[in-house]
Design a protein around this motif. Structure first.
Motif, PDB file in Angstrom:
ATOM      1  N   ARG A  72       5.432   2.032  -2.712  1.00 34.61           N
ATOM      2  CA  ARG A  72       5.263   2.406  -4.121  1.00 34.61           C
ATOM      3  C   ARG A  72       3.880   2.998  -4.337  1.00 34.61           C
ATOM      4  O   ARG A  72       2.883   2.531  -3.768  1.00 34.61           O
ATOM      5  CB  ARG A  72       5.431   1.191  -5.027  1.00 34.61           C
TER       6      ARG A  72
ATOM      7  N   THR B 126       9.664  -1.210   7.496  1.00 37.26           N
ATOM      8  CA  THR B 126      11.104  -0.974   7.361  1.00 37.26           C
ATOM      9  C   THR B 126      11.448   0.504   7.216  1.00 37.26           C
ATOM     10  O   THR B 126      12.609   0.850   7.003  1.00 37.26           O
ATOM     11  CB  THR B 126      11.677  -1.754   6.161  1.00 37.26           C
ATOM     12  N   GLY B 127      10.433   1.373   7.305  1.00 38.42           N
ATOM     13  CA  GLY B 127      10.682   2.808   7.244  1.00 38.42           C
ATOM     14  C   GLY B 127      10.870   3.349   5.843  1.00 38.42           C
ATOM     15  O   GLY B 127      11.407   4.442   5.669  1.00 38.42           O
ATOM     16  N   ARG B 128      10.465   2.581   4.849  1.00 31.51           N
ATOM     17  CA  ARG B 128      10.574   3.048   3.461  1.00 31.51           C
ATOM     18  C   ARG B 128       9.229   3.584   2.981  1.00 31.51           C
ATOM     19  O   ARG B 128       8.189   3.294   3.540  1.00 31.51           O
ATOM     20  CB  ARG B 128      10.995   1.897   2.538  1.00 31.51           C
ATOM     21  N   LYS B 129       9.274   4.358   1.906  1.00 32.82           N
ATOM     22  CA  LYS B 129       8.059   4.876   1.287  1.00 32.82           C
ATOM     23  C   LYS B 129       7.471   3.795   0.372  1.00 32.82           C
ATOM     24  O   LYS B 129       8.177   3.253  -0.492  1.00 32.82           O
ATOM     25  CB  LYS B 129       8.416   6.122   0.472  1.00 32.82           C
TER      26      LYS B 129
ATOM     27  N   ARG C 161       5.144  -4.005   4.439  1.00 34.93           N
ATOM     28  CA  ARG C 161       6.593  -4.238   4.607  1.00 34.93           C
ATOM     29  C   ARG C 161       7.388  -2.954   4.445  1.00 34.93           C
ATOM     30  O   ARG C 161       8.352  -2.725   5.164  1.00 34.93           O
ATOM     31  CB  ARG C 161       7.082  -5.285   3.614  1.00 34.93           C
ATOM     32  N   ALA C 162       6.982  -2.128   3.486  1.00 36.00           N
ATOM     33  CA  ALA C 162       7.682  -0.861   3.295  1.00 36.00           C
ATOM     34  C   ALA C 162       7.541   0.020   4.531  1.00 36.00           C
ATOM     35  O   ALA C 162       8.511   0.624   4.989  1.00 36.00           O
ATOM     36  CB  ALA C 162       7.137  -0.149   2.057  1.00 36.00           C
TER      37      ALA C 162
END
Length: 54
Positions: free
Chosen positions: A34, A29-32, A25-26
Motif C-alpha cells: 500500500r 507474497t508478490g503483491r504491491k 509481507r506484501a
C-alpha cells in the motif's frame, strides 16, 4: 518529555513497525504494498513500483 509526547512517540513506533511488517509481507507474497505504508517508511511509492524482481 511530557506524557503526551511520550505516548505519541510510542504510537509512532508501533505505526512504523506495523507499516514495515505490512510492506514486507506484501513483497514476500508478490503483491504491491500500500502506498500509505510506503510513505510512512519514507519511500516514494512511484519509485518503489519501478523496482524490478530479481
Amino acid at each position: 518529555m511530557g506524557s503526551r509526547k511520550l505516548f505519541s512517540a510510542i504510537g509512532n513506533i508501533f505505526t512504523t513497525f506495523g507499516s514495515a511488517v505490512a510492506v514486507s509481507r506484501a513483497v514476500e507474497t508478490g503483491r504491491k504494498p500500500r502506498a500509505d505504508d510506503l510513505r510512512k517508511l519514507g519511500m516514494d511509492p512511484a519509485a518503489f513500483a519501478k523496482i524490478g524482481r530479481f
